[in-house]
Scaffold this active site. Sequence first.
Site, PDB file in Angstrom:
ATOM      1  N   ASP A  77       0.843  -1.203   0.000  1.00 59.96           N
ATOM      2  CA  ASP A  77       0.000   0.000   0.000  1.00 59.96           C
ATOM      3  C   ASP A  77       0.877   1.252   0.000  1.00 59.96           C
ATOM      4  O   ASP A  77       0.371   2.372  -0.055  1.00 59.96           O
ATOM      5  CB  ASP A  77      -1.004  -0.020   1.160  1.00 59.96           C
ATOM      6  CG  ASP A  77      -0.334  -0.048   2.519  1.00 59.96           C
ATOM      7  OD1 ASP A  77       0.907  -0.142   2.585  1.00 59.96           O
ATOM      8  OD2 ASP A  77      -1.068   0.015   3.527  1.00 59.96           O
ATOM      9  N   SER A  78       2.210   1.056   0.006  1.00 57.51           N
ATOM     10  CA  SER A  78       3.128   2.177  -0.269  1.00 57.51           C
ATOM     11  C   SER A  78       2.843   2.732  -1.659  1.00 57.51           C
ATOM     12  O   SER A  78       3.304   3.824  -2.000  1.00 57.51           O
ATOM     13  CB  SER A  78       4.583   1.727  -0.163  1.00 57.51           C
ATOM     14  OG  SER A  78       4.803   0.559  -0.944  1.00 57.51           O
ATOM     15  N   ASP A 116      -1.088  -6.274  -0.564  1.00 56.45           N
ATOM     16  CA  ASP A 116      -1.294  -5.655   0.752  1.00 56.45           C
ATOM     17  C   ASP A 116      -2.776  -5.379   0.986  1.00 56.45           C
ATOM     18  O   ASP A 116      -3.464  -4.885   0.080  1.00 56.45           O
ATOM     19  CB  ASP A 116      -0.554  -4.304   0.766  1.00 56.45           C
ATOM     20  CG  ASP A 116       0.288  -4.117   2.004  1.00 56.45           C
ATOM     21  OD1 ASP A 116       0.194  -4.928   2.926  1.00 56.45           O
ATOM     22  OD2 ASP A 116       1.051  -3.126   2.025  1.00 56.45           O
ATOM     23  N   LYS A 146      -0.767  -9.474   2.649  1.00 54.39           N
ATOM     24  CA  LYS A 146      -0.026  -8.964   3.813  1.00 54.39           C
ATOM     25  C   LYS A 146      -0.956  -8.060   4.611  1.00 54.39           C
ATOM     26  O   LYS A 146      -1.777  -7.345   4.026  1.00 54.39           O
ATOM     27  CB  LYS A 146       1.219  -8.178   3.367  1.00 54.39           C
ATOM     28  CG  LYS A 146       2.009  -7.604   4.552  1.00 54.39           C
ATOM     29  CD  LYS A 146       3.347  -7.025   4.143  1.00 54.39           C
ATOM     30  CE  LYS A 146       3.288  -5.617   3.630  1.00 54.39           C
ATOM     31  NZ  LYS A 146       2.723  -4.633   4.564  1.00 54.39           N
ATOM     32  N   GLU A 148      -1.022  -5.639   8.531  1.00 52.64           N
ATOM     33  CA  GLU A 148      -0.226  -5.094   9.631  1.00 52.64           C
ATOM     34  C   GLU A 148      -0.782  -5.538  10.979  1.00 52.64           C
ATOM     35  O   GLU A 148      -1.987  -5.755  11.119  1.00 52.64           O
ATOM     36  CB  GLU A 148      -0.209  -3.556   9.548  1.00 52.64           C
ATOM     37  CG  GLU A 148       0.504  -3.044   8.312  1.00 52.64           C
ATOM     38  CD  GLU A 148       0.624  -1.523   8.268  1.00 52.64           C
ATOM     39  OE1 GLU A 148       0.189  -0.839   9.226  1.00 52.64           O
ATOM     40  OE2 GLU A 148       1.158  -1.023   7.263  1.00 52.64           O
ATOM     41  N   GLU A 215       9.672  -3.973  10.371  1.00 54.48           N
ATOM     42  CA  GLU A 215      10.018  -2.649   9.832  1.00 54.48           C
ATOM     43  C   GLU A 215      10.532  -1.738  10.945  1.00 54.48           C
ATOM     44  O   GLU A 215       9.909  -1.619  12.015  1.00 54.48           O
ATOM     45  CB  GLU A 215       8.786  -2.016   9.155  1.00 54.48           C
ATOM     46  CG  GLU A 215       9.092  -0.618   8.613  1.00 54.48           C
ATOM     47  CD  GLU A 215       8.122  -0.105   7.579  1.00 54.48           C
ATOM     48  OE1 GLU A 215       7.203  -0.831   7.177  1.00 54.48           O
ATOM     49  OE2 GLU A 215       8.306   1.065   7.167  1.00 54.48           O
TER      50      GLU A 215
HETATM   51  O1  KIV Z   1       3.543  -1.082   1.630  1.00 52.40           O
HETATM   52  C1  KIV Z   1       4.729  -1.459   1.594  1.00 52.40           C
HETATM   53  O2  KIV Z   1       5.455  -1.219   0.622  1.00 52.40           O
HETATM   54  C2  KIV Z   1       5.249  -2.175   2.731  1.00 52.40           C
HETATM   55  C3  KIV Z   1       6.708  -2.484   2.760  1.00 52.40           C
HETATM   56  C4  KIV Z   1       7.467  -1.277   3.100  1.00 52.40           C
HETATM   57  C5  KIV Z   1       7.022  -3.610   3.651  1.00 52.40           C
HETATM   58  O3  KIV Z   1       4.519  -2.500   3.627  1.00 52.40           O
END
Ligand code: KIV
Length: 298
Positions: A77-78, A116, A146, A148, A215
Amino acid sequence: MNASQLPPAQTPAGTPAGQPETHPRSLYGGVVNRRVTVRDLAAAKQRGERWAMLTAYDSLTAGVFDEAGIPVLLVGDSAGNCALGYESTVPVTMDEMTMLSAAVVRGTKRAMVVGDLPFGSYQESPAQALRNAARLMKEAGVGAVKLEGGERSARTIELLTEAGIPVMAHIGLTPQSVHALGGYPVQGRGDEAAHKLQRDAKAVQQAGAFAVVLEAVPAELAAQVTGALAIPTVGIGAGADCDAQVLVWTDMAGMNPGRVPKFVKQYADLRAVLGQAAREYADEVRGGTFPDAEHSFK
Ligand code: KIV
């Protein structure tokens, strides 16, 4: 299961089908004709083989990384900051993640693609998480998701893994909590915070996660957690002793303007390269030298 449903032969490069393996299977080149799986990553931890993960948000870039042999691509989600122009990851939606993840899956052949779950798509209840994780698998074709959170996400991880969805957990600094954390501070400093991180790591492993991102964690603590877990740890700002590393591709390739975090190594300066290409193109158009005969139809 019929023959067409059997997984492709898992023969490392250089070993003829049906022959015993003469060297250990490597993630880099060993898995040639199929996607990397969670079992490959577990086996890599057993062998002590480190692996690299990169983020990707579009099919062309993902294809470059796939060809380069990056075994795991994260549609993080970056994308919020690095592809969609938001200030943080918080505004990213399920629709956006689904579209970007589908593009990355289409652009790749062998990397495991991890999608994510964005902020607000799984915190409400494990049932909400299951619905959205299933959407990423069915509509985008990702191989894993993924999310959190450590102890607080354990029940959700359990439900997803029971439903057959591989889950990569993410603990330490969790950017979706930027407003609660008041920024992006290093986590796990001090005894109490270190114990909390260790509990989080154990909780996600116990719940069934196949890997865990650490992280912004002190290197020594990340090393301890890595030694204590059977599943691979994926470090970002967590030192050299994690089983794997992840970087945001636009950071490591020098695409993002401004300051990058201390833990980022820039392997290229693509922003300068692209900017120069754009300036040359504009100059040639302005000067009438593009298009020339070579780039025109007779
Ligand atoms: O969203 C993302 O890119 C991440 C990574 C930095 C692990 O969660």
